[in-house]
Scaffold this active site. Structure first.
Site, mmCIF file in Angstrom:
data_model
loop_
_atom_site.group_PDB
_atom_site.id
_atom_site.type_symbol
_atom_site.label_atom_id
_atom_site.label_comp_id
_atom_site.label_asym_id
_atom_site.label_seq_id
_atom_site.Cartn_x
_atom_site.Cartn_y
_atom_site.Cartn_z
ATOM 1 N N ILE A 136 11.729 -7.826 -1.895
ATOM 2 C CA ILE A 136 10.661 -7.457 -1.170
ATOM 3 C C ILE A 136 9.216 -7.959 -1.702
ATOM 4 O O ILE A 136 9.325 -8.499 -2.851
ATOM 5 C CB ILE A 136 10.475 -6.031 -1.206
ATOM 6 C CG1 ILE A 136 10.257 -5.488 -2.632
ATOM 7 C CG2 ILE A 136 11.862 -5.337 -0.486
ATOM 8 C CD1 ILE A 136 9.757 -4.041 -2.648
ATOM 9 N N CYS A 137 8.462 -8.272 -0.789
ATOM 10 C CA CYS A 137 6.920 -8.683 -1.072
ATOM 11 C C CYS A 137 6.012 -7.769 -0.046
ATOM 12 O O CYS A 137 6.491 -6.698 0.495
ATOM 13 C CB CYS A 137 6.919 -10.095 -0.933
ATOM 14 S SG CYS A 137 6.890 -10.655 0.737
ATOM 15 N N ARG A 138 4.913 -8.197 0.114
ATOM 16 C CA ARG A 138 3.826 -7.649 1.070
ATOM 17 C C ARG A 138 4.253 -7.861 2.611
ATOM 18 O O ARG A 138 4.187 -6.722 3.021
ATOM 19 C CB ARG A 138 2.628 -8.290 0.649
ATOM 20 C CG ARG A 138 1.548 -7.725 1.676
ATOM 21 C CD ARG A 138 0.070 -8.393 1.430
ATOM 22 N NE ARG A 138 -0.618 -8.204 2.464
ATOM 23 C CZ ARG A 138 -0.731 -8.595 3.538
ATOM 24 N NH1 ARG A 138 -0.141 -9.978 3.898
ATOM 25 N NH2 ARG A 138 -1.689 -8.205 4.779
#
Length: 99
Positions: free
Chosen positions: A62-64
């Site tokens: 996951i990231c932004r």
């Protein structure tokens, strides 16, 4: 590249499937809150921290927004890891957060 939605990640975390989450955002982004079960490995450190990961584990990256996690997912998959990208990233996450 395999992709999962934030809702699918919630279901994975609540179900019997064993899955590990890797948050590849920068430290300043994680300070605003992260998924409680997530391991924080900034994208720039991923290559040097591979020893912390197991090829038999299922990972959700996951990231932004889903862009950096897509890069990380492709990288890990190319090395034989079982990784999926959470589309929409933390912008779409509606689950709990920890600091």
């Amino acid at each position: 590249m395999k992709e999962v939605t934030p809702d699918e990640v919630v279901a994975l975390l609540m179900g019997s499937t064993e899955v590990s989450i890797i948050d590849v955002r920068e430290s300043s982004e994680v300070e605003a809150g992260k998924i409680p079960e997530a391991m924080h490995i900034p994208l720039g450190e991923l290559q040097t921290r591979l020893a912390e990961l197991e090829k038999t584990t299922e990972y959700v990256i996951i990231c932004r927004s889903g862009n950096r996690s897509g890069i990380a997912t492709q990288f890990l998959n190319s090395l034989g890891y079982n990784a999926s990208n959470m589309v929409g990233g933390m912008l779409e996450w509606k689950g709990t957060l920890s600091k």
